[in-house]
Design an enzyme around this catalytic site. Sequence first.
Site, PDB file in Angstrom:
ATOM      1  CG  ASP A  46      -1.786   1.240   1.313  1.00  0.00           C
ATOM      2  OD1 ASP A  46      -2.936   1.163   0.869  1.00  0.00           O
ATOM      3  OD2 ASP A  46      -1.320   2.279   1.826  1.00  0.00           O
ATOM      4  CE1 TYR A  51       0.792   7.918   2.559  1.00  0.00           C
ATOM      5  CE2 TYR A  51       1.176   5.664   1.843  1.00  0.00           C
ATOM      6  CZ  TYR A  51       0.418   6.577   2.536  1.00  0.00           C
ATOM      7  OH  TYR A  51      -0.695   6.159   3.205  1.00  0.00           O
ATOM      8  CE  LYS A  76      -3.715   4.793   0.855  1.00  0.00           C
ATOM      9  NZ  LYS A  76      -2.278   4.495   0.806  1.00  0.00           N
ATOM     10  CG  HIS A 112      -4.540   9.822   0.643  1.00  0.00           C
ATOM     11  ND1 HIS A 112      -3.218   9.708   0.288  1.00  0.00           N
ATOM     12  CD2 HIS A 112      -4.608   9.377   1.919  1.00  0.00           C
ATOM     13  CE1 HIS A 112      -2.517   9.227   1.298  1.00  0.00           C
ATOM     14  NE2 HIS A 112      -3.342   9.020   2.301  1.00  0.00           N
ATOM     15  CB  ILE A 233      -1.759  -1.770   5.374  1.00  0.00           C
ATOM     16  CG1 ILE A 233      -2.633  -0.565   5.792  1.00  0.00           C
ATOM     17  CG2 ILE A 233      -2.417  -2.515   4.234  1.00  0.00           C
ATOM     18  CD1 ILE A 233      -2.714   0.512   4.732  1.00  0.00           C
ATOM     19  CB  SER A 236       7.955  -2.249  10.539  1.00  0.00           C
ATOM     20  OG  SER A 236       9.203  -2.248  11.218  1.00  0.00           O
ATOM     21  CG  ASN A 245       4.430  -6.173  12.360  1.00  0.00           C
ATOM     22  OD1 ASN A 245       4.389  -6.444  13.562  1.00  0.00           O
ATOM     23  ND2 ASN A 245       4.765  -4.963  11.933  1.00  0.00           N
TER      24      ASN A 245
END
Length: 280
Positions: A46, A51, A76, A112, A233, A236, A245
């Site tokens: 994702d 970002y 997004k 978003h 989601i 790390s 995870n």
Amino acid sequence: MSQVPTLTLNNGLRMPQLGFGVWQVPDDEATTVVGAALEAGYRSIDTAAIYDNETGTGKALAASGIPREELFVTTKLWNSAAETWTRESVLREFDASLARLGLDYVDLYLIHWPRAMRDDYLTIVRTFAEIADSGRAKAVGVSNFQPAELERVMAETPVVPAVNQVELHPNFAQAELRALHARHGIVTEAWSPLGQGRGLLQDPTLARIAAKHGKSPAQVVLRWHIQLGNVAIPKSATPSRIRENFDVFGFVLDDDDLAAINGLDNGTRLGPDPAEFDYS
């Protein structure tokens, strides 16, 4: 996608319940970080235009050697760069995301934020439907939409969003919103599924349940998401934490565990309130 269970979206596409988020991962680190996630077993990634790591993410996908059909890629639209979005500007932004990712299509494309103050999300949703019809996004949905906005989308466009990605963790379980999603066949996807590490994972209830199962509090919370029917989601940049995870499929929370975790819901929101937030 091996051991990761999937949920069927409202158009028949199957989406892994556990994915890997790359929020706050710098682009020059994304290739390594996403590569570590893929090596650990994640197949759902994702990202988002805002970002600024679609390029690095795309490089990791290409370098992995994993067949495209085994991957599930979400990005997004960051809907505040333009004063008012039009069909043409949405299509341009989508093309730019595909180019940065180096892909011919994405599996899921999301708005978003609703930006209800600007009132252009209906135009965006209609354009998303066109993108989906072209096959360049296998499914389309929204992020951070609240009940009134979802109802309006469904009433005034031909689209029932496949997914609504929202802040969701044991301290902010969003029961009302999840119930609305269930009524309309919308999958609930949780961002900040571990509460951003801001106290939740130190909760003594989670520590007790974790000790009972020989797992970490983070693994317990991710297992709670899976059993609740959410997509989660976690993010790390630490390889050991990435692997930890992902290791949430070898145990099951019992009814007492689930009830105790559900009891942690205190309405604490960590991110912005979509009803008041306008990324301008």
